[in-house]
Design an enzyme around this catalytic site. Sequence first.
Site, PDB file in Angstrom:
ATOM      1  N   LEU A 155      90.689  15.604 -31.041  1.00 19.44           N
ATOM      2  CA  LEU A 155      91.388  16.791 -30.550  1.00 19.44           C
ATOM      3  C   LEU A 155      91.135  16.984 -29.053  1.00 19.44           C
ATOM      4  O   LEU A 155      90.268  16.323 -28.474  1.00 19.44           O
ATOM      5  CB  LEU A 155      90.918  18.014 -31.334  1.00 19.44           C
ATOM      6  CG  LEU A 155      91.256  17.993 -32.835  1.00 19.44           C
ATOM      7  CD1 LEU A 155      90.539  19.117 -33.557  1.00 19.44           C
ATOM      8  CD2 LEU A 155      92.759  18.073 -33.061  1.00 19.44           C
ATOM      9  N   HIS A 210      86.692  20.135 -29.415  1.00 21.31           N
ATOM     10  CA  HIS A 210      85.766  19.200 -30.054  1.00 21.31           C
ATOM     11  C   HIS A 210      84.607  19.925 -30.739  1.00 21.31           C
ATOM     12  O   HIS A 210      84.266  19.632 -31.889  1.00 21.31           O
ATOM     13  CB  HIS A 210      85.201  18.228 -29.016  1.00 21.31           C
ATOM     14  CG  HIS A 210      86.156  17.162 -28.623  1.00 21.31           C
ATOM     15  ND1 HIS A 210      85.875  16.231 -27.646  1.00 21.31           N
ATOM     16  CD2 HIS A 210      87.405  16.864 -29.072  1.00 21.31           C
ATOM     17  CE1 HIS A 210      86.901  15.413 -27.503  1.00 21.31           C
ATOM     18  NE2 HIS A 210      87.840  15.784 -28.352  1.00 21.31           N
ATOM     19  N   LYS A 250      84.901  11.440 -26.929  1.00 24.50           N
ATOM     20  CA  LYS A 250      84.289  11.969 -25.726  1.00 24.50           C
ATOM     21  C   LYS A 250      85.298  12.815 -24.968  1.00 24.50           C
ATOM     22  O   LYS A 250      86.499  12.610 -25.164  1.00 24.50           O
ATOM     23  CB  LYS A 250      83.755  10.832 -24.838  1.00 24.50           C
ATOM     24  CG  LYS A 250      84.599   9.564 -24.754  1.00 24.50           C
ATOM     25  CD  LYS A 250      86.031   9.659 -24.332  1.00 24.50           C
ATOM     26  CE  LYS A 250      86.281  10.215 -22.971  1.00 24.50           C
ATOM     27  NZ  LYS A 250      87.739  10.371 -22.703  1.00 24.50           N
TER      28      LYS A 250
END
Length: 329
Positions: free
Chosen positions: A73, A78, A96
Site C-alpha cells: 500500500l 504501511h 519499504k
Amino acid sequence: MTLRIGILGAARIAPSALIRPARSVDEVSVAAVAARDETRARAFARKHGIAKVHSSYDAMLDDPDIDAIYNPLPNGLHGHWTIAALNAGKHVLCEKPFTANAAEARQVAAVAKGTDRVVMEAFHYRYHPFTARALEIMGSGELGAVRHIETWMCIPLLLPKDIRWQLSLAGGTLMDVGCYALHQLRTYAGAEPQITSARVKLLRPGVDRWAQADARFADGRTGRITVSMMSARLVSLGARITGSDGTLSLVRPTVPQFMGRLTVDAGGAKRTEKASKEPTYLHQLRAFAGAVLRDEPFPTTVDDAVANMEAVDAVYRAAGLPVREPTRV
C-alpha cells in the site's frame, strides 16, 4: 506446508515482487487479493490467476485461509495495515519504507514483538547473493581500512500525480529511493550513521525531488547518499566503498539481476565480477517463507526497519523539512 499469502491492494509492484517469484517457490501460494475497488481487484485476480478476491482489506485479514499478508500500500498506510494484519494473526511482508516515520515504526515493532508473527521489510536487494559478495569483499581486508561509503539511486519519475509524490501519502524522494540508499549505506557500514548535513530540492512544498546527505560513523568513517526521482540521467544506481588500500564499486546493487556488477581496484590490480541474474524478489520470497515456516533468521527485521526510518527522519530534519506523517484511515 504451503504459505498462503494475500495481497493488500492491486498494486503495480505486486507481480514482480510477489506473484511471479511465487511461481518458483513451491512453499508459497498467492491465494487472494483485496482492494477497495472490487472491480479492480477482480480484474487483477483474473490477469494473474489469483483464486480469491476480497472486497475490503478487513475481509482479507479475517480470512482464516490466509497465513500472511503482502503490504504494498502507499507509504502512509504501511504502519496501520501491518499492525492490523498482526492483530489478525497474519505474518507480514511489508514494502519499504516500513512506515511513515520512526515513531510509527517503533509502534509497529512493539506490536510485532508481542506476537510470534514474522514481519519482514521488503528490501529485496539485501537477499541477493550480490550483496553478500560485496560484504564478503569488504570483510576480507582487501580494501584495507574502509574510510568512506557512498550510495546513490537516481531514477526519472515524471508523473506528478503518482502516489510517490503525494505528501498526504508520505511520499517524496527520501521515502522511495532514499530509503534504499540509506539502507545500503547502513548495510555496507554495518553500523548506524549520524547525519551531519543534508540538502534537498523540492517538487512542491514539502515534497523532495532530490536529496543529498552526509554522514559520519562512530569509528570515524564517513558516508554520503544522493537520491532523486527526477533524474536528468535515465537511471543511476550504485555504491562506492573507498578503503586505505583500494576501492569497491557496485553497479545496480538494488537490482543486480539487471546487468549488476562489482569492480575491485586494489593492490595494483582491477577485476570485475558479474551478478547472478536471479531476481532479488525470488531470494526475498524464499527467505520470507523460510522465516515463517522454519524460523530461519533474516536481516530486514523490525529493529532494522526502525533504525532505517530513524535515518530517514534524520535526513529530513537536517534538511529543514518535517518528517512524514501516517495517512489518516
